[in-house]
Scaffold this active site. Structure first.
Site, short mmCIF file in Angstrom:
data_model
loop_
_atom_site.label_atom_id
_atom_site.label_comp_id
_atom_site.label_asym_id
_atom_site.label_seq_id
_atom_site.Cartn_x
_atom_site.Cartn_y
_atom_site.Cartn_z
N GLY A 148 1.02 -0.90 0.30
CA GLY A 148 -0.01 0.45 0.22
C GLY A 148 0.63 1.55 0.42
N CYS A 149 0.38 1.86 -0.53
CA CYS A 149 1.16 3.62 -0.53
C CYS A 149 1.66 4.17 0.68
CB CYS A 149 0.04 5.10 -1.13
SG CYS A 149 -1.33 4.68 -0.61
N TYR A 150 0.23 4.31 1.93
CA TYR A 150 0.95 4.14 3.40
C TYR A 150 2.08 3.34 3.25
CZ TYR A 150 -2.91 7.66 3.50
OH TYR A 150 -3.94 8.60 3.37
N GLN A 311 6.51 10.68 -1.21
CA GLN A 311 6.51 10.24 -2.54
C GLN A 311 5.83 10.21 -3.03
OE1 GLN A 311 5.90 5.86 -1.49
NE2 GLN A 311 4.09 6.64 -1.00
#
Ligand SMILES: NC(=O)C1=CN([C@@H]2O[C@H](COP(=O)(O)OP(=O)(O)OC[C@H]3O[C@@H](n4cnc5c(N)ncnc54)[C@H](OP(=O)(O)O)[C@@H]3O)[C@@H](O)[C@H]2O)C=CC1
Ligand SMILES: CC(=O)N[C@@H](CCC(=O)OP(=O)(O)O)C(=O)O
Length: 345
Positions: A148-150, A311
């Site tokens: 996942g991004c987080y 990011q």
């Protein structure tokens, strides 16, 4: 050439895969699916891809996914798990950008995603696709659960400190902000322009599914019990993520030694930039690039370290990371097709 299929080509991570793969020297886009846009030329829907992608979207049942070398799932949770067994049986590698193959703890997956896992038997061979911490396993994998991004920011920010044993693993705090594209390309009141612009809010404070994913991975780096308080926020940007991470130091350590831990950990990494101590990385310095930037701070009485991580949620936080995994799985230079410099401003 690597024959590539993308399931879910119309979503934000799907079109980001297309943007990256359209200029990747070893990628041959072979099938791109959408149920709603079946038959529509990709470049008609996304003019940025005119002259770059000459395929049309096709519905998943008509796409020849079994003829691909690798299939990316840029779909909601639960889609990849239904199709991965057949693809793998046909020798096709699978990279899922959703959560179906990220977590080994099935009970946690089922609790947080509210669905039964339909192919638990594949989980033991699924590899968590975070190259900086898991490169050797990705190299030999057939099945990748892309992070996942987080969790990407939280893991790369805390990892050097946890591995060195200099922080209290049971007291990790992550205060994270995401652009609205993190919620996907869908019609929902909460992500309308008039709801999100010129405003800023936390969500998921009582619990978010990225907490168990992150803890499961961080726990692999230390024998101490990992506990994490994670609060996500939605900020009025389209793309970009800024995570402010807090950890309590458990021993005397100089700022230079802290900085050296990060510089050593990431010295050979093409996509992790450790900035000078005390820097303030901006999300725009990663926009549309696969780069993640980190900066350390030591405020107040020096008992804590603050780690700033930025990011692009759609690139290093999703599609760029997935292509990075593909490059590793197919024995290519890891940076192939991923060397875009960020768009600034
Ligand atoms: N956005 C982000 O920053 C990040 C997203 N992710 C994850 O990546 C995945 C994709 O996210 P995102 O691109 O934002 O999602 P979107 O909602 O923007 O797009 C979803 C895509 O999946 C397709 N789709 C939906 N349901 C199905 C189905 N049942 N079968 C086949 N195709 C389907 C849709 O097309 P159609 O309905 O026409 O078939 C669409 O192309 C999600 O699991 C998300 O959690 C991970 C990291 C970051
Ligand atoms: C802003 C926003 O809504 N972000 C998403 C996370 C996107 C992502 O990485 O998540 P998954 O692949 O794990 O769903 C969320 O908080 O649910």
């Amino acid at each position: 050439m690597i024959k590539i299929g993308i399931v879910g080509g119309t979503g934000y991570t799907g079109v980001e895969l297309l943007r990256i793969l359209a200029t990747h020297p070893h990628a041959q886009l072979t099938a791109i699916t959408s149920r709603k846009e079946d038959g529509v030329p990709v470049a008609q829907m996304y003019p940025s891809l005119r002259g770059r992608v000459d395929l049309a979207f096709s519905s998943p049942d008509k796409a020849n996914l079994n003829e691909c070398d690798v299939v990316f799932f840029a779909t909601p949770h639960g889609v990849a798990m239904a199709q991965a067994p057949e693809l793998l049986a046909n020798g096709v590698k699978v990279i899922d950008l959703a959560a179906d193959f990220r977590m080994q703890d099935v009970a946690q997956f089922e609790k947080w995603y509210g669905m039964e896992h339909s192919c638990k038997d594949l989980l033991p061979e699924a590899v968590y696709g975070l190259p900086e911490l898991n490169r050797a396993q990705i190299k030999d994998a057939r099945l990748i659960g892309n992070p996942g991004c987080y969790p990407t920011t939280m893991q790369l920010g805390f990892a050097p400190l946890l591995k060195a044993g200099v922080i209290d693993a049971s007291n990790l705090i992550a205060d994270c902000k995401s652009g609205v594209s993190g919620a996907g390309r869908k019609a929902e009141i909460g992500i309308l322009f008039s709801e999100t612009s010129d405003s800023f809010k936390a969500y998921g404070v009582a619990g978010h599914r990225h907490t168990p994913e992150t803890i499961e991975q961080l726990q692999r780096l230390t024998k101490d019990k990992v506990e994490l308080l994670f609060t996500p926020h939605l900020v009025p940007m389209i793309r970009g993520m800024h995570s402010t991470l807090y950890a309590q130091l458990t021993q005397e350590i100089s700022n230079e030694a802290l900085q050296a831990l990060f510089e050593t950990a990431y010295q050979d990494e093409a996509f992790v930039d450790v900035m000078p101590f005390g820097s303030h990385p901006e999300t725009r310095s990663t926009r549309a690039s696969n780069m993640l930037r980190i900066a350390l701070h030591r405020p107040g009485n020096g008992k804590h370290v603050v780690i700033l991580v930025v990011q692009d949620n759609l690139v290093k936080g999703a599609s760029g990371q997935a292509v990075q995994c593909m490059n590793i799985m197919f024995g290519l230079d890891e940076s192939t097709g991923l060397q875009h410099v960020s768009v600034n401003p």
